[in-house]
Every structure is written in structure tokens, then in C-alpha cells.
Design a protein around this motif. Sequence first.
Motif, PDB file in Angstrom:
ATOM      1  N   PRO A 284      33.828  36.994  -9.990  1.00  6.07           N
ATOM      2  CA  PRO A 284      33.060  37.111 -11.241  1.00  6.07           C
ATOM      3  C   PRO A 284      31.745  36.339 -11.219  1.00  6.07           C
ATOM      4  O   PRO A 284      30.767  36.770 -11.826  1.00  6.07           O
ATOM      5  CB  PRO A 284      34.011  36.534 -12.302  1.00  6.07           C
ATOM      6  N   ASN A 285      31.730  35.187 -10.542  1.00  8.46           N
ATOM      7  CA  ASN A 285      30.501  34.404 -10.428  1.00  8.46           C
ATOM      8  C   ASN A 285      29.635  34.847  -9.261  1.00  8.46           C
ATOM      9  O   ASN A 285      28.572  34.269  -9.020  1.00  8.46           O
ATOM     10  CB  ASN A 285      30.807  32.912 -10.248  1.00  8.46           C
ATOM     11  N   GLY A 286      30.090  35.867  -8.509  1.00  9.98           N
ATOM     12  CA  GLY A 286      29.369  36.249  -7.314  1.00  9.98           C
ATOM     13  C   GLY A 286      29.457  35.155  -6.270  1.00  9.98           C
ATOM     14  O   GLY A 286      30.442  34.410  -6.193  1.00  9.98           O
ATOM     15  N   VAL A 287      28.412  35.014  -5.473  1.00  6.88           N
ATOM     16  CA  VAL A 287      28.352  33.958  -4.455  1.00  6.88           C
ATOM     17  C   VAL A 287      27.140  33.078  -4.751  1.00  6.88           C
ATOM     18  O   VAL A 287      26.009  33.415  -4.378  1.00  6.88           O
ATOM     19  CB  VAL A 287      28.244  34.538  -3.030  1.00  6.88           C
ATOM     20  N   PRO A 288      27.330  31.957  -5.468  1.00  4.87           N
ATOM     21  CA  PRO A 288      26.208  31.051  -5.724  1.00  4.87           C
ATOM     22  C   PRO A 288      25.639  30.513  -4.409  1.00  4.87           C
ATOM     23  O   PRO A 288      26.393  30.233  -3.468  1.00  4.87           O
ATOM     24  CB  PRO A 288      26.859  29.932  -6.554  1.00  4.87           C
ATOM     25  N   PHE A 289      24.326  30.403  -4.351  1.00  8.17           N
ATOM     26  CA  PHE A 289      23.641  29.909  -3.145  1.00  8.17           C
ATOM     27  C   PHE A 289      24.217  30.604  -1.900  1.00  8.17           C
ATOM     28  O   PHE A 289      24.732  29.976  -0.980  1.00  8.17           O
ATOM     29  CB  PHE A 289      23.770  28.382  -3.034  1.00  8.17           C
ATOM     30  N   TRP A 290      24.087  31.921  -1.921  1.00  6.30           N
ATOM     31  CA  TRP A 290      24.793  32.743  -0.931  1.00  6.30           C
ATOM     32  C   TRP A 290      24.386  32.455   0.509  1.00  6.30           C
ATOM     33  O   TRP A 290      25.209  32.572   1.427  1.00  6.30           O
ATOM     34  CB  TRP A 290      24.584  34.225  -1.245  1.00  6.30           C
ATOM     35  N   LEU A 294      28.082  32.022   1.789  1.00  2.20           N
ATOM     36  CA  LEU A 294      28.773  33.272   2.097  1.00  2.20           C
ATOM     37  C   LEU A 294      29.578  33.179   3.393  1.00  2.20           C
ATOM     38  O   LEU A 294      30.765  33.541   3.431  1.00  2.20           O
ATOM     39  CB  LEU A 294      27.780  34.432   2.164  1.00  2.20           C
ATOM     40  N   ASN A 295      28.951  32.707   4.458  1.00  6.81           N
ATOM     41  CA  ASN A 295      29.668  32.628   5.731  1.00  6.81           C
ATOM     42  C   ASN A 295      30.859  31.684   5.658  1.00  6.81           C
ATOM     43  O   ASN A 295      31.918  31.945   6.228  1.00  6.81           O
ATOM     44  CB  ASN A 295      28.720  32.186   6.848  1.00  6.81           C
ATOM     45  N   GLN A 296      30.705  30.564   4.925  1.00  7.68           N
ATOM     46  CA  GLN A 296      31.824  29.627   4.792  1.00  7.68           C
ATOM     47  C   GLN A 296      32.988  30.255   4.041  1.00  7.68           C
ATOM     48  O   GLN A 296      34.153  29.968   4.322  1.00  7.68           O
ATOM     49  CB  GLN A 296      31.369  28.375   4.044  1.00  7.68           C
ATOM     50  N   MET A 297      32.677  31.124   3.092  1.00  6.99           N
ATOM     51  CA  MET A 297      33.727  31.717   2.260  1.00  6.99           C
ATOM     52  C   MET A 297      34.569  32.726   3.025  1.00  6.99           C
ATOM     53  O   MET A 297      35.773  32.839   2.791  1.00  6.99           O
ATOM     54  CB  MET A 297      33.105  32.384   1.031  1.00  6.99           C
ATOM     55  N   ILE A 298      33.959  33.475   3.943  1.00  5.40           N
ATOM     56  CA  ILE A 298      34.692  34.611   4.533  1.00  5.40           C
ATOM     57  C   ILE A 298      34.613  34.694   6.051  1.00  5.40           C
ATOM     58  O   ILE A 298      35.222  35.580   6.642  1.00  5.40           O
ATOM     59  CB  ILE A 298      34.177  35.940   3.938  1.00  5.40           C
ATOM     60  N   SER A 299      33.910  33.771   6.709  1.00  3.11           N
ATOM     61  CA  SER A 299      33.624  33.936   8.141  1.00  3.11           C
ATOM     62  C   SER A 299      34.878  33.948   9.011  1.00  3.11           C
ATOM     63  O   SER A 299      34.896  34.578  10.064  1.00  3.11           O
ATOM     64  CB  SER A 299      32.684  32.821   8.619  1.00  3.11           C
TER      65      SER A 299
END
Length: 734
Positions: A284-290, A294-299
Motif C-alpha cells: 500500500p505504501n509502495g516502495v519508499p526511496f526505491w 527495492l533490491n533489499q526488499m526482494i533481491s
Amino acid sequence: MIASATPPLPLVFTGRDDLVDQGVDILCNQALRFLAILGAGGMGKTSLALHIIHRPAVKQKFGQRCHFLPCDIFENAEALTQGLISIMKIMLQENQGKQEALFNYLKATQHDLLIIFDNFETPWNNHGSRTDIRNLVEKIAGCERVSIIVTMRGPHGPGEIPWKALGDDSGIPQLSPAAANEAFKAFAGPKVESSETSDSLISQLMYELDYIPLAIKLSAYHARKISLDTLTEMWKNYKTGMLRDATTQDSRSTSVEFSINLSIQLLHENQNSIQLLSILSFLPNGVPFWESNLNQMISKSVQPSNGNWSLNISVLLDTSLIYIQNEGLRMLAPIREYIQSQYPTGQEIMDQLEIFYAQFLKDLPNNDMQAQPMLELHINNIEKILRAQIKSGHSKSSCVSAVFILYPFRRFASVSMSLIDLILEKDKKINKDDEVEFKLKKAKILRSMGRFQDAKDQVILQAQKYFKQSQNQRAQANSMRWLGNIYFRQDKYKEASEMISEAQQLFQKIGNELGVAECLKRLGDIYQMQGRNDEAIQMLSDALKQFQTFGNQMRAAECLLSLGELYRKQKKYDEATEMIMKAQTQSEEIGSKQGVANCLRTLGRIYMDQTQYDEAVGMFSDAQIQYQNIRRIVDAAWCYQYLGTTYRLQGQYEKAKEALTETLELLKGFPGEKYKIGWTLLEFGHLLFDMEDFIEARRKYEEARNVFDSHGQLEKDVDRCSRALAKLDETIEQ
């Protein structure tokens, strides 16, 4: 064909006047010729363009030379050229090519001419003809008397043309909440009558729809036939499936899902982009400071084929399925719901997201003032992933630990309570002490929300029963102290004093000096409310020394605040101010916004007591804003009450009436706050008495007396109301 595809001017059009004015100004006053209206499907880009070209200033400049071309029925440059020739009624000469005829006409025109390319993403994203399309539109832009409006999905207008875009960096924004509500009612028609209940249901639905114009219109059509309650249930059950006009064929203007699918088709089955879309749709918040997150969240779970997500982000931005806001990747709510239904996020990704957020919570700064803004950017993501993992039983880290970290942040109390309820329901292996600790924490949240009876009956008493059967004396003492705090907030000082004293003895027995200090602090507050000021000062002074010994700045600041309030009551204003200023300094040092607000409010009372009313108003106003910012609604209401009293003492009766009315309005959601409601009604009575509106003053005095009387332990306040009524009778008789 073109005429039937050209939409009429929308009759319902709210909240966009500023954007229309901006567009008119660009075309007519700034001497700029190229206007881009960009954004996701369903945002009302076409409606904006139509309203701009119907404004008098635009009509005066372009006259009958406004040519609207619905580009979704044209796939290439040749078709677009034919469309322009058709709507401009250009006659082809013998052996003359279509583009030659078009450009001869545009270059020869002696008057300003406006072309509207609507839904331009259809031909633009036909990659086989993009070069031809770019050449065509750039050549048209090169004709000096031609202005262009383009509406399309994507972050930029087409070609190397100096477009001036409406709105912000992500395109035209959603409607404001007020405009969304107004639009919904206009589309729904007279069946939806305005009331407090219906307005609340509409506001919640508009929030769920993310204030997207097309979603608002299509949901409102249902409201013509069914109740708002049923409509809300439809959204919960069917989501974007309900956002269509069932009376006509699906199109970009009659179905939200159709509109979203048009954007998905622009991806040309790019699997990396679709996979990323699935992940983003879960958040819902998307990816802040993507760029950093982003890579840390899903890499660890997934990587794009080229090793970098930036290209896929660029592709998704071109479709307007996502947008960038404050360096974060975001997706509108209806798009999220539909994407998630079509491309659900896999369990491996969910596990990775949970691990990321478990570490994120552990790494938060110790200073709440620094941590809270960071947490606010992610809080909806955290709640959603934890709820999903708890429900499915797939939790890879301790959700219990995550909730313990979240709990101290009062701004997110509703999130903590939601997660606590779910853990208590779903986690059958939870440690018994953790279970009861959660119940105690839930009680504290309920107490802070003014739901005292729920806190006492449903949580604390259950916990107490368990502790009395166990050997955990510390937990027993804590439960007694918390129940005492609930009684204190209910203004039941006798029960509060008994419970806190019992807790204090138990803390002393087990050698818990911090617990003893907490009890001393609360006993001092109780004695203060009972008018036992000397005893209160002694208790609070002892508690202050202990908290200072432990290095507990927050509790020490609270003691200083209470001592300042006591000195104020004794009219020792210099000592009171000194204590409050120390408390404020300490609150600022530890980042306690509530502590600072408490100090401002008490300083206001000190000024008011000394008839320094302007200074008092300033303090109360600043405190009220601070409380509102941290969602302390009851405290904000109490500031309005003090403002009302101050304005009355200044003779500013209308301002006083507004402030007291606002107090009662805010306290409607907190019926357990009988003391504050009663005092506000009593103060309202004093105001009406001063205004010589004796009939209404009597009503308010009687209401106040009834509220105090219903409490059961506010006899002094009941007597105060009776004296006010007696004085009123004397005044009327004179």
C-alpha cells in the motif's frame, strides 16, 4: 466513426477548476503551445481537455479551429493523418499525398489552431510505427500557428517537444476528498441523501477508491439502485469487478478493469515488468526511496534478467501503472487491487518482505522523533505483510517481536491493536506470558482511545485473573497499576488510588524501584485531582528524584509538568513556569511531541490565570495543533475548551462559541470522557449566561449536571452545576 468516438463535455466535473485554469493560462496567456495532460487511466484526462477547450478564453483564441482527435481508434501515422484530414475537412488535390495536404493546410493557416490528441498512448506505444508517429507529431508542432493538447498515459509527452504538463511530476493528481465526495453524490443522484452516517460511508469508500474519478463515477452508478452499506460490502467482496457500467460494452470509460488492462497490454508480456508489478501491487505504501530499498526488499527472491530493475521501472512508468512520488514508487489503490487479483504475489516474495521489515523495525533509531517519520512511510506495508503472514502461518520471523517494537508509537496504536488481535486469534503456540502481555497492551491502547469499559472488562480483568493464579508478581503489579490508570482516566479516583497503592506495595515487595516510582507519580496525579495538593507535591517530588536516578527523562518530565500544574493551582506562578519550562526542555530533548504539547497547554493556563489572555490563546493554539498532529484528539478538544474559556473572559463571545462547539464535536467520539464533556457544557453555560441567553444557559447547565451525575463520582461538579443554576435563577428574578 470519429464523431461517435468523441466524448461529450462531462456535466459532473468537480475539484479540477485549478487545473483547468492552469491549462487555459498556458494556452492563452503564457504563449506556450504544447500542453500535456498525463496520468493513469481513469484520472479524467479527457474530461480536463474537454473543459479546457470549452472555456471562453480558449474559444475566443481558437474559435472553430479546435480539432479533437480520439487517438484510441488510430494505430499508426497514416491513420492519424487521415483522421486529422477528416476532422479538419481538408480537400485532397489530384495526385496529392495525405501528409502533404495536411501540412500545406497547417502552414497556410492565418489563425491560431488547436489540435487535441486524446488517448495518444494507443498509437504512441505501437512500437512498429513509433518513429513515424514521432515524426508526424513533431512536424505538426513545427507549424507556428498550431497549438497541441495531448492526453496520454505516461510520465512524459511524446517526441522532442517542449511540453508543459498539468499537475505535478506524476501527472494530474487524484481528486481531493471533498471533491470526490461531491462528485459521488452528483453521479449518484437524489437517492443518496446527505447525513452524518451516509457522509461517513461515502468518505470511507472514496478513500478506498483512492479518489480516482472513473472509479468514483462507476461506484456511484450502483448507489442509484442499492444502499451505501451494500455498496461498501460490494467493494470489499468484488473490488474492481464492481467498477463497471453493466448497461454498456466495456471500454476505457465504462470499466476500470478494462482501462487497467489497456495499460497492462502496453507491457507486451514483459515478464520482469509484470513480476515487479505484482510485488508493487501488494504494498500500500509502495516502495519508499526505491533506489536504495527495492533490491533489499526482494533481491534474495527474484532478480530481473538484466540484473537491474531500473529498466523495468521505466517501462512501468510509461504505462502510468505506477508513479514516483517523493522518491518512492506508488500505485493507485484500484490498480493495486486488480493487479493483485490477476498476478498475486508469491509466498517466496512475502517471506522476503517480512524479513526485510523485521530488520527494518529492529534498525529504527531509539529516538521516537527520528523513528516515527521513517516508520510512517512504511506502516501500511508493515501491517499488510504481517497480517498476511500471521493469517497464513508462514511467518519467518517473530511477528510478536515486531508488534512489541511498534507498540510504543502511539500514532500507530490502531495498527498495533489490529495485529495484537490477529496474533491472539491465530497463534495457538504463543507463550502464555506474551499472550497476557498483549492483552495488557491492548488495554492500554483502548484506554488511550477513551474506551475505558472495553479496556477494563475485556482485557485487564482477564489478565488479572491469570496473574493472580500465577507466580509472576511483577506482572500482577503491572496489571493492578494499569487498571488503576484506567480508573484514573475515568475520574474514579477512589478506585484508582486503591489499585495504585496495592500495586505500589507489590512493587516494593519484589524490589522493583521503577514500578514504585510509577505508582508514586500516579498517586501524585490522583491527589492533585482531589485537591490534596501538599500530599501530591510530596509524592511527585519523590517520584521525580527516582526517575532522575534511573535516567528516565520522559517520566521525569511528566513529574515536572505535574508539579508545575500544582504550583499553578497554588498561584505560585514563577515556580510553576520554571517547572514547566524544564519539562518542555526535557520533552524536546527526548523527542516527545505529546510532552511538549502538554507543557504548552499548561503554560497557557498559567497565562490565563494571570489575565494575559493573548499569550494564553497563543499557547493553547500551538498545543492544539501539536495534539492534532499526533492524533491526540481528546487533548486537542481540551485545548479548544481552554480557548473557549479564554475568549469568553476576553468578551469575544462568537469565538468562544466556535471553540466550545468544536470541543463538543471532537468529544462525540469519546463518550467515556464524562468529566471533559461535563466541563465543556458547564463552560458553555457560563458563556451563554454572559451573553444573557438565559434559556440556553439553563439547558447547558442542566446537561452538564446530568453528565456529571451519570459518572457517579463527580459530586463536587454536580454541586457546581447546581450553584450555577441557582445563580441563574437569582439573576432572572432581579
